[in-house]
Design a protein around this motif. Structure first.
Motif, PDB file in Angstrom:
ATOM      1  N   PHE A 154       0.920  -1.325  -0.031  1.00 29.50           N
ATOM      2  CA  PHE A 154       0.011   0.095  -0.058  1.00 29.50           C
ATOM      3  C   PHE A 154       0.946   1.216   0.063  1.00 29.50           C
ATOM      4  N   GLU A 155       1.821   1.305   0.778  1.00 30.52           N
ATOM      5  CA  GLU A 155       2.890   2.389   0.844  1.00 30.52           C
ATOM      6  C   GLU A 155       3.414   2.805  -0.417  1.00 30.52           C
ATOM      7  N   ALA A 156       3.490   1.805  -1.630  1.00 30.82           N
ATOM      8  CA  ALA A 156       3.801   2.366  -2.763  1.00 30.82           C
ATOM      9  C   ALA A 156       3.104   3.755  -3.148  1.00 30.82           C
ATOM     10  N   LEU A 157       1.802   3.932  -2.975  1.00 30.29           N
ATOM     11  CA  LEU A 157       1.034   4.774  -3.266  1.00 30.29           C
ATOM     12  C   LEU A 157       1.474   6.195  -2.629  1.00 30.29           C
ATOM     13  N   LEU A 158       2.169   6.056  -1.443  1.00 31.26           N
ATOM     14  CA  LEU A 158       2.727   7.243  -0.754  1.00 31.26           C
ATOM     15  C   LEU A 158       4.199   7.783  -1.529  1.00 31.26           C
ATOM     16  N   PHE A 159       4.927   6.963  -2.108  1.00 30.00           N
ATOM     17  CA  PHE A 159       5.930   7.158  -2.981  1.00 30.00           C
ATOM     18  C   PHE A 159       5.377   7.794  -4.299  1.00 30.00           C
ATOM     19  N   ALA A 160       4.050   7.757  -4.696  1.00 35.91           N
ATOM     20  CA  ALA A 160       3.783   8.388  -5.825  1.00 35.91           C
ATOM     21  C   ALA A 160       3.616   9.995  -5.451  1.00 35.91           C
ATOM     22  N   VAL A 161       3.534  10.137  -4.536  1.00 44.98           N
ATOM     23  CA  VAL A 161       3.187  11.771  -3.873  1.00 44.98           C
ATOM     24  C   VAL A 161       3.977  12.140  -2.600  1.00 44.98           C
ATOM     25  N   PRO A 162       5.262  12.029  -3.073  1.00 43.69           N
ATOM     26  CA  PRO A 162       6.497  12.147  -1.742  1.00 43.69           C
ATOM     27  C   PRO A 162       6.170  13.621  -1.197  1.00 43.69           C
TER      28      PRO A 162
END
Length: 202
Positions: free
Chosen positions: A105-113
């Motif tokens: 799920f945290e991959a999504l956070l790396f989309a919007v650092p």
């Protein structure tokens, strides 16, 4: 309205569905409900829940992490999704949309650092490290799944106060689905499929 049940890995994904995905899909005629599997995801565990969900909803999807999916062996993420589909009778499979998140799920956070760092009150150096992880991997969805470098471990290492359940959905909500979908084509394709269920359901 199409009633959609989404079998999710845990509390983080449940919050994401309830707070962000549900209101988004409602605009497409889909009512989404998250059913929490409470971790330790495996094909055997999924086999025990899918039939009941298919009996209670018009359509069913899944939201599990590829990282630490128990017993996945050498299966690729695409093969794992096919294996999930094969857990239900053939005549039910058109009602099931298997989805496994690459890698977490945290991959999504790396989309919007920028949003992640802003929400967690981080520094320019932390932002640079998140951006560098994406640059090295080639995509937020490819930030890898080893024990030390998986998205969640990177977040915990960068931000000592990071709480997966609390902060993950909050950052996604702050950034908005559109920004994340732009950077995560695999995730975007899944959401597009779910949007289409409101039009395609009998």
């Amino acid at each position: 309205m199409t009633r959609l049940g989404i079998s999710v890995e845990g509390a983080t994904e449940r919050e994401f569905v309830s707070r962000i995905l549900r209101p988004h899909l409602a605009r497409f005629g889909v009512t989404a409900t998250a059913i929490d599997l409470r971790g330790n995801v495996s094909l055997d565990k999924i086999r025990g829940v899918l039939p009941a969900l298919l009996g209670g909803f018009d359509r069913v999807s899944t939201l599990y992490d590829f990282y630490r999916f128990k017993g996945r062996g050498e299966l690729s993420i695409e093969q794992l999704e096919l294996a999930i589909g094969e857990l239900v009778p053939l005549d039910w499979r058109t009602r099931l949309v298997p989805y496994v998140q690459r890698y977490e799920f945290e991959a999504l956070l790396f989309a919007v650092p920028q949003h992640a760092v802003e929400w967690l009150q981080g520094s320019a150096a932390q932002l640079a490290q998140m951006q560098d992880a994406v640059k090295r991997s080639g995509s937020p969805e490819l930030v890898n799944d080893s024990h030390e470098t998986s998205p969640s471990h990177r977040m915990q290492k960068l931000f000592s106060g990071y709480d997966k359940k609390l902060h993950g959905p909050e950052i996604v909500e702050l950034a908005g689905l559109a920004a994340i979908r732009k950077e995560c084509p695999r995730f975007d394709a899944w959401v597009t499929q779910l949007e289409g269920l409101g039009k395609s359901a009998a």
